[in-house]
Motif scaffolding. Structure first.
Motif, PDB file in Angstrom:
ATOM      1  N   GLY A   1      37.039  30.525  41.699  1.00 28.72           N
ATOM      2  CA  GLY A   1      37.466  29.551  40.700  1.00 28.72           C
ATOM      3  C   GLY A   1      38.084  28.323  41.328  1.00 28.72           C
ATOM      4  N   ASP A   2      38.848  28.525  42.396  1.00 27.49           N
ATOM      5  CA  ASP A   2      39.465  27.404  43.103  1.00 27.49           C
ATOM      6  C   ASP A   2      38.396  26.447  43.638  1.00 27.49           C
ATOM      7  OD1 ASP A   2      41.450  25.912  44.711  1.00 27.49           O
ATOM      8  OD2 ASP A   2      40.526  26.954  46.393  1.00 27.49           O
TER       9      ASP A   2
ATOM     10  N   ILE B   1      44.050  20.137  37.851  1.00 23.92           N
ATOM     11  CA  ILE B   1      45.174  21.030  37.533  1.00 23.92           C
ATOM     12  C   ILE B   1      44.714  22.481  37.505  1.00 23.92           C
ATOM     13  CG2 ILE B   1      46.872  21.629  35.767  1.00 23.92           C
ATOM     14  CD1 ILE B   1      46.922  18.688  34.965  1.00 23.92           C
ATOM     15  N   VAL B   2      43.524  22.722  36.943  1.00 25.83           N
ATOM     16  CA  VAL B   2      42.978  24.085  36.917  1.00 25.83           C
ATOM     17  C   VAL B   2      42.760  24.591  38.343  1.00 25.83           C
ATOM     18  CG1 VAL B   2      41.030  25.509  36.186  1.00 25.83           C
ATOM     19  CG2 VAL B   2      41.921  23.739  34.658  1.00 25.83           C
TER      20      VAL B   2
ATOM     21  N   PHE C   1      44.237  28.245  42.786  1.00 30.74           N
ATOM     22  CA  PHE C   1      44.713  28.418  44.152  1.00 30.74           C
ATOM     23  C   PHE C   1      46.012  29.216  44.161  1.00 30.74           C
ATOM     24  CE2 PHE C   1      47.000  27.160  48.012  1.00 30.74           C
ATOM     25  CZ  PHE C   1      46.022  27.386  48.972  1.00 30.74           C
ATOM     26  N   ALA C   2      46.879  28.949  43.193  1.00 28.75           N
ATOM     27  CA  ALA C   2      48.126  29.714  43.091  1.00 28.75           C
ATOM     28  C   ALA C   2      47.827  31.185  42.835  1.00 28.75           C
ATOM     29  CB  ALA C   2      48.995  29.140  41.972  1.00 28.75           C
TER      30      ALA C   2
ATOM     31  N   ALA D   1      33.430  38.336  50.179  1.00 29.91           N
ATOM     32  CA  ALA D   1      32.176  38.880  49.647  1.00 29.91           C
ATOM     33  C   ALA D   1      32.116  38.722  48.130  1.00 29.91           C
ATOM     34  CB  ALA D   1      32.047  40.353  50.034  1.00 29.91           C
ATOM     35  N   ILE D   2      33.223  38.980  47.466  1.00 27.04           N
ATOM     36  CA  ILE D   2      33.283  38.805  46.006  1.00 27.04           C
ATOM     37  C   ILE D   2      33.070  37.334  45.649  1.00 27.04           C
ATOM     38  CG2 ILE D   2      34.787  38.976  43.985  1.00 27.04           C
ATOM     39  CD1 ILE D   2      36.157  41.362  45.470  1.00 27.04           C
ATOM     40  N   THR D   3      33.737  36.448  46.379  1.00 23.50           N
ATOM     41  CA  THR D   3      33.590  35.015  46.139  1.00 23.50           C
ATOM     42  C   THR D   3      32.153  34.567  46.361  1.00 23.50           C
ATOM     43  OG1 THR D   3      35.891  34.611  46.818  1.00 23.50           O
ATOM     44  CG2 THR D   3      34.390  32.726  46.845  1.00 23.50           C
ATOM     45  N   THR D   4      31.511  35.104  47.409  1.00 25.91           N
ATOM     46  CA  THR D   4      30.137  34.712  47.736  1.00 25.91           C
ATOM     47  C   THR D   4      29.171  35.030  46.599  1.00 25.91           C
ATOM     48  OG1 THR D   4      30.526  35.034  50.108  1.00 25.91           O
ATOM     49  CG2 THR D   4      28.237  35.070  49.361  1.00 25.91           C
ATOM     50  N   VAL D   5      29.296  36.205  46.019  1.00 26.30           N
ATOM     51  CA  VAL D   5      28.409  36.595  44.913  1.00 26.30           C
ATOM     52  C   VAL D   5      28.559  35.616  43.744  1.00 26.30           C
ATOM     53  CG1 VAL D   5      27.912  38.378  43.200  1.00 26.30           C
ATOM     54  CG2 VAL D   5      28.400  39.024  45.572  1.00 26.30           C
ATOM     55  N   ILE D   6      29.792  35.284  43.419  1.00 29.02           N
ATOM     56  CA  ILE D   6      30.038  34.366  42.294  1.00 29.02           C
ATOM     57  C   ILE D   6      29.495  32.973  42.602  1.00 29.02           C
ATOM     58  CG2 ILE D   6      31.835  33.271  40.891  1.00 29.02           C
ATOM     59  CD1 ILE D   6      33.554  35.779  41.461  1.00 29.02           C
TER      60      ILE D   6
END
Length: 301
Positions: free
Chosen positions: A86-87, A163-164, A169-170, A194-199
């Motif tokens: 999301g970041d 802002i999002v 990041f927080a 790995a989780i981030t990569t899939v998304i």
């Protein structure tokens, strides 16, 4: 009066974590340069950033002692991967929908959300010098990048994305801090990436005209992005969060902004104004004030 062996070991451990945090911030600060030099779009570069890092993070994870509990059974590990995706997603949306200065300035509000979350969710005590250091860093960040901030109604959506980005990041830092209580830095970095990569693959496939770089130079830039900004940058951040409190570690975003400005000055020959130099000095002063301290030998904590 000499320090007890346990206290001396703790200080050394904190010193190592602080050094890792600083080096990690510099490594993460290089990411805008690589994204600018890449010959793929921003969402594709974000995908390759984590995807190409996975083999190297896997080696690091394999070198760690095997945890009794699988990282996939830890909700904070999953949350860290989701939050980092999301970041990166909203960061690139902000860059596309508003000015880079606006996106950067608004992203530097992340430590405020980290402080609130660390106190309310993780039960970490927030000391007055930490608040003072944070305020000084926020002021320094405003001086460093806020002087270029410009309000325009047509950029409100992009500003909102900025802002999002800070909120995600927080959340990413708080999730890393919580996961590091049970999971090693290498294992956490690998599974989270790995989780981030899939998304990000789904995002890049849907939003980019092409995923593959068009030249060897393009591949080299993406590999450098993966090794420097992801493996070194995010990996060292995860390592540091095993020791240092989340509110102090969140000040890495200010160090990242300073590093990005200095690297742009050195590599791209982008001029720095006196105000930007002053903002960098204020940030360093704020981090110095907020740094973890120990009572002197023989005194009460």
């Amino acid at each position: 009066m000499s320090l007890p062996a346990a206290s001396l070991a703790e200080r050394r451990r904190e010193g190592t974590a602080l050094a890792a945090l600083v080096v990690g911030a510099i490594a993460m600060g290089a990411s805008p340069l690589f994204v600018r030099m890449a010959d793929v779009g921003p969402f594709a570069s974000a995908f390759w950033r984590t995807a190409l890092a996975l083999p190297f993070l896997a080696v690091w994870a394999a070198m760690e002692p095997k945890a009794q509990r699988s990282p996939l059974n830890n909700r904070s590990v999953w949350l860290s991967g989701l939050m980092f995706a999301g970041d990166l997603f909203f960061w690139h949306l902000a860059i596309l929908a508003t000015t880079v200065a606006n996106a950067t300035f608004l992203a530097t509000t992340a430590p405020l959300f980290v402080v609130i979350g660390a106190w309310s969710l993780l039960g970490e005590r927030i000391q007055r010098r930490g608040i003072a250091g944070l305020m000084l860093c926020l002021f320094g960040g405003a001086v460093l990048v806020g002087h270029s901030y410009g309000f325009a109604p047509e950029r409100l959506t992009g500003d909102f994305y900025g802002i999002v980005t800070a909120v995600f990041f927080a959340g990413y830092m708080l999730a890393l801090r919580a996961a590091r209580r049970d999971i090693g830095a290498g294992t956490l970095s690998f599974v989270s990436a790995a989780i981030t990569t899939v998304i990000l693959f789904v995002v890049a496939f849907a939003m980019e005209p092409r995923l593959l770089p068009q030249s060897m130079h393009g591949w080299a830039v993406l590999i450098a992005l993966a090794l420097i900004s992801q493996v070194a940058g995010q990996g060292l951040l995860a390592f540091a969060l095993g020791t240092l409190p989340a509110p102090f570690s969140s000040l890495v975003i200010f160090l990242e902004a300073v590093a990005a400005a200095l690297l742009a000055y050195v590599v791209l020959h982008e001029a720095l104004s006196i105000m930007q130099w002053a903002g960098g000095v204020l940030i360093l002063a704020g981090i110095f004030i907020a740094r973890p301290r120990h009572p002197a030998p023989g005194t009460l904590p």
